[in-house]
Design a protein around this motif. Structure first.
Motif, PDB file in Angstrom:
ATOM      1  N   ALA A  16     -24.750 -42.405 -31.732  1.00 49.30           N
ATOM      2  CA  ALA A  16     -24.074 -41.732 -30.607  1.00 49.30           C
ATOM      3  C   ALA A  16     -22.580 -42.068 -30.612  1.00 49.30           C
ATOM      4  CB  ALA A  16     -24.707 -42.152 -29.285  1.00 49.30           C
ATOM      5  N   ILE A  17     -22.247 -43.342 -30.889  1.00 53.28           N
ATOM      6  CA  ILE A  17     -20.826 -43.745 -30.895  1.00 53.28           C
ATOM      7  C   ILE A  17     -20.088 -43.054 -32.043  1.00 53.28           C
ATOM      8  CG2 ILE A  17     -19.265 -45.704 -31.230  1.00 53.28           C
ATOM      9  CD1 ILE A  17     -21.410 -47.442 -29.803  1.00 53.28           C
ATOM     10  N   VAL A  18     -20.721 -43.081 -33.258  1.00 49.12           N
ATOM     11  CA  VAL A  18     -20.058 -42.490 -34.428  1.00 49.12           C
ATOM     12  C   VAL A  18     -19.898 -40.973 -34.235  1.00 49.12           C
ATOM     13  CG1 VAL A  18     -20.323 -42.011 -36.900  1.00 49.12           C
ATOM     14  CG2 VAL A  18     -20.820 -44.291 -36.015  1.00 49.12           C
ATOM     15  N   ASP A  19     -20.960 -40.301 -33.774  1.00 49.61           N
ATOM     16  CA  ASP A  19     -20.884 -38.848 -33.565  1.00 49.61           C
ATOM     17  C   ASP A  19     -19.801 -38.489 -32.553  1.00 49.61           C
ATOM     18  OD1 ASP A  19     -22.810 -38.248 -35.356  1.00 49.61           O
ATOM     19  OD2 ASP A  19     -24.048 -37.067 -33.984  1.00 49.61           O
ATOM     20  N   SER A  20     -19.717 -39.259 -31.469  1.00 49.40           N
ATOM     21  CA  SER A  20     -18.698 -38.970 -30.455  1.00 49.40           C
ATOM     22  C   SER A  20     -17.306 -39.138 -31.045  1.00 49.40           C
ATOM     23  CB  SER A  20     -18.831 -39.910 -29.254  1.00 49.40           C
ATOM     24  OG  SER A  20     -20.137 -39.885 -28.794  1.00 49.40           O
ATOM     25  N   ALA A  21     -17.121 -40.218 -31.840  1.00 49.57           N
ATOM     26  CA  ALA A  21     -15.803 -40.457 -32.436  1.00 49.57           C
ATOM     27  C   ALA A  21     -15.444 -39.339 -33.411  1.00 49.57           C
ATOM     28  CB  ALA A  21     -15.795 -41.807 -33.144  1.00 49.57           C
ATOM     29  N   VAL A  22     -16.452 -38.928 -34.248  1.00 48.32           N
ATOM     30  CA  VAL A  22     -16.165 -37.941 -35.297  1.00 48.32           C
ATOM     31  C   VAL A  22     -15.938 -36.546 -34.704  1.00 48.32           C
ATOM     32  CG1 VAL A  22     -17.163 -36.736 -37.290  1.00 48.32           C
ATOM     33  CG2 VAL A  22     -17.384 -39.210 -37.096  1.00 48.32           C
ATOM     34  N   PHE A  23     -16.863 -36.119 -33.848  1.00 52.78           N
ATOM     35  CA  PHE A  23     -16.815 -34.706 -33.422  1.00 52.78           C
ATOM     36  C   PHE A  23     -16.024 -34.487 -32.130  1.00 52.78           C
ATOM     37  CE2 PHE A  23     -20.644 -34.931 -36.116  1.00 52.78           C
ATOM     38  CZ  PHE A  23     -20.237 -34.026 -37.083  1.00 52.78           C
ATOM     39  N   LEU A  24     -15.883 -35.527 -31.299  1.00 52.32           N
ATOM     40  CA  LEU A  24     -15.174 -35.326 -30.026  1.00 52.32           C
ATOM     41  C   LEU A  24     -13.836 -36.068 -29.991  1.00 52.32           C
ATOM     42  CD1 LEU A  24     -18.238 -35.806 -27.621  1.00 52.32           C
ATOM     43  CD2 LEU A  24     -17.319 -33.667 -28.485  1.00 52.32           C
ATOM     44  N   GLY A  25     -13.655 -37.019 -30.908  1.00 47.02           N
ATOM     45  CA  GLY A  25     -12.436 -37.831 -30.878  1.00 47.02           C
ATOM     46  C   GLY A  25     -11.239 -37.089 -31.459  1.00 47.02           C
ATOM     47  N   PRO A  26     -10.049 -37.706 -31.340  1.00 45.49           N
ATOM     48  CA  PRO A  26      -8.820 -37.036 -31.782  1.00 45.49           C
ATOM     49  C   PRO A  26      -8.515 -37.232 -33.267  1.00 45.49           C
ATOM     50  CG  PRO A  26      -8.307 -39.100 -30.677  1.00 45.49           C
ATOM     51  CD  PRO A  26      -9.792 -39.002 -30.714  1.00 45.49           C
ATOM     52  N   TRP A  27      -9.504 -37.784 -34.038  1.00 48.32           N
ATOM     53  CA  TRP A  27      -9.216 -38.106 -35.434  1.00 48.32           C
ATOM     54  C   TRP A  27      -9.732 -37.001 -36.362  1.00 48.32           C
ATOM     55  CZ3 TRP A  27     -11.950 -41.619 -32.221  1.00 48.32           C
ATOM     56  CH2 TRP A  27     -11.141 -42.577 -31.617  1.00 48.32           C
ATOM     57  N   GLY A  28      -8.841 -36.061 -36.681  1.00 53.30           N
ATOM     58  CA  GLY A  28      -9.211 -34.900 -37.519  1.00 53.30           C
ATOM     59  C   GLY A  28      -9.731 -35.310 -38.879  1.00 53.30           C
ATOM     60  N   GLN A  29      -9.160 -36.410 -39.433  1.00 56.49           N
ATOM     61  CA  GLN A  29      -9.584 -36.806 -40.792  1.00 56.49           C
ATOM     62  C   GLN A  29     -11.040 -37.254 -40.816  1.00 56.49           C
ATOM     63  OE1 GLN A  29      -7.369 -38.131 -38.769  1.00 56.49           O
ATOM     64  NE2 GLN A  29      -6.749 -40.186 -39.375  1.00 56.49           N
ATOM     65  N   LEU A  30     -11.531 -37.817 -39.682  1.00 56.39           N
ATOM     66  CA  LEU A  30     -12.944 -38.214 -39.613  1.00 56.39           C
ATOM     67  C   LEU A  30     -13.837 -36.979 -39.700  1.00 56.39           C
ATOM     68  CD1 LEU A  30     -13.233 -40.994 -36.858  1.00 56.39           C
ATOM     69  CD2 LEU A  30     -13.450 -41.223 -39.323  1.00 56.39           C
ATOM     70  N   LYS A  31     -13.431 -35.927 -38.971  1.00 54.96           N
ATOM     71  CA  LYS A  31     -14.224 -34.690 -38.985  1.00 54.96           C
ATOM     72  C   LYS A  31     -14.253 -34.101 -40.390  1.00 54.96           C
ATOM     73  CE  LYS A  31     -14.406 -31.926 -35.075  1.00 54.96           C
ATOM     74  NZ  LYS A  31     -13.867 -30.942 -34.184  1.00 54.96           N
ATOM     75  N   THR A  32     -13.082 -34.076 -41.047  1.00 52.70           N
ATOM     76  CA  THR A  32     -13.017 -33.530 -42.408  1.00 52.70           C
ATOM     77  C   THR A  32     -13.925 -34.331 -43.338  1.00 52.70           C
ATOM     78  OG1 THR A  32     -10.689 -33.179 -41.895  1.00 52.70           O
ATOM     79  CG2 THR A  32     -11.358 -32.768 -44.169  1.00 52.70           C
ATOM     80  N   ALA A  33     -13.907 -35.662 -43.189  1.00 57.86           N
ATOM     81  CA  ALA A  33     -14.751 -36.502 -44.047  1.00 57.86           C
ATOM     82  C   ALA A  33     -16.228 -36.213 -43.794  1.00 57.86           C
ATOM     83  CB  ALA A  33     -14.447 -37.975 -43.785  1.00 57.86           C
ATOM     84  N   ALA A  34     -16.607 -36.013 -42.500  1.00 58.97           N
ATOM     85  CA  ALA A  34     -18.014 -35.741 -42.168  1.00 58.97           C
ATOM     86  C   ALA A  34     -18.467 -34.443 -42.822  1.00 58.97           C
ATOM     87  CB  ALA A  34     -18.187 -35.660 -40.659  1.00 58.97           C
TER      88      ALA A  34
END
Ligand code: SF4
Ligand code: SF4
Length: 287
Positions: A265-283
């Motif tokens: 839940a923490i990782v998903d929130s950070a990746v998909f809802l957080g302000p870090w675009g590079q995390l989303k791209t990596a996912a």
């Protein structure tokens, strides 16, 4: 404080008959098959495909906002995934356990518990970016799950798939301990005097209702209620969180699954809802 729903004769006869549950399960099985077909042959755009909208938006939301908070493991009582395998095991749709085909082997002891379910939860989470957006992948995941459930029913006894593999069953089981519904016996003495223990023989989940201290592994299927010759099974409404006290023994594998769920839940929130675009791209590049 408990309110036994079986004291109401209408509720009791609804639960005792296999028909109401069968009708709902037949509808969920039809929905399941339609979802797989839509995923395989429908639009490739996730937001336009029934499989994505139904599974990951409608069903997922209903599971978390209705089924689990108000019914604990209630989804498992109408889930279509174990149905075909169970029908083969039982030798018919309305048969109770043990009249059909299958090797009936015991699931290995060292694989019992929530460990494999935690692994399944991690895999679905890791590849969530593609599973949750690609209709074809969703259909393939559903097909693989029902295929595995059928194969396991033909090799192992009872609902080994639900008890040990299904990632949904793992986390609904954890939450069911806090859920407001439980199956318990009415009078322990009646059970002690009943040598046949028909409830245990009939239980697809391998539970003995007299020994239930937690609702984690009770699938609310009502088979025990149907076969008890003394009508000694209660279906209680109870306060939320009833199994969480010190009276219930909690296991290491349950704690591990809880940690996996919290970390996801923490990782998903950070990746998909957080302000870090590079995390989303990596996912998305992982899957
Ligand atoms: S454990 Fe999984 S497959 Fe089994 S009934 Fe529950 S949700 Fe369905
Ligand atoms: S204890 Fe009763 S309701 Fe629970 S899984 Fe077993 S047969 Fe079904």
């Amino acid at each position: 404080m408990r309110l036994d729903l079986t004291r109401n004769p209408r509720v009791f006869s609804l639960l005792k008959s296999r028909w109401p549950q069968f009708i709902i399960r037949a509808a969920t099985l039809a929905g399941f098959v339609f979802t797989i077909l839509a995923g395989l042959f429908g639009s490739v755009v996730g937001s336009h495909n029934f499989a994505i909208i139904f599974v990951w938006i409608a069903w997922w939301t209903a599971l978390k906002l209705i089924f689990i908070p108000f019914g604990g493991r209630s989804w498992c009582s109408i889930c279509p995934i174990p149905m075909p395998g169970e029908w083969l095991q039982n030798g018919g749709i309305f048969q109770s356990r043990g009249h059909g085909i299958g090797l009936g082997k015991q699931w290995p002891k060292f694989l019992q518990g929530n460990w494999l379910q935690a692994g399944g939860f991690l895999i679905v989470g890791l590849f969530g970016a593609v599973t949750l957006t690609s209709p074809k992948v969703t259909a393939i995941v559903l097909l693989s799950i029902i295929g595995l459930a059928i194969i396991m029913s033909l090799i192992f006894e009872r609902r080994s798939f639900c008890n040990t593999i299904c990632p949904i069953g793992g986390f609904t089981g954890l939450y069911a301990q806090a859920g407001p519904v439980e199956v318990r016996v009415k009078d322990a003495k009646i059970c002690a005097d009943h040598n046949e223990k028909t409830c245990y023989t009939a239980c697809p989940w391998g539970q003995y209702p007299l020994a239930l201290k937690s609702s984690a592994n009770c699938g609310l299927c009502m088979e025990c209620l149907r076969v008890c010759p003394s009508d000694n099974i209660a279906v209680n409404l109870r306060p939320w969180g009833s199994d969480l006290g010190p009276k219930t023994k909690h296991r290491l594998d349950e704690a591990f699954l809880g940690l996996v769920m919290m970390a996801s839940a923490i990782v998903d929130s950070a990746v998909f809802l957080g302000p870090w675009g590079q995390l989303k791209t990596a996912a998305y590049s992982i899957g």
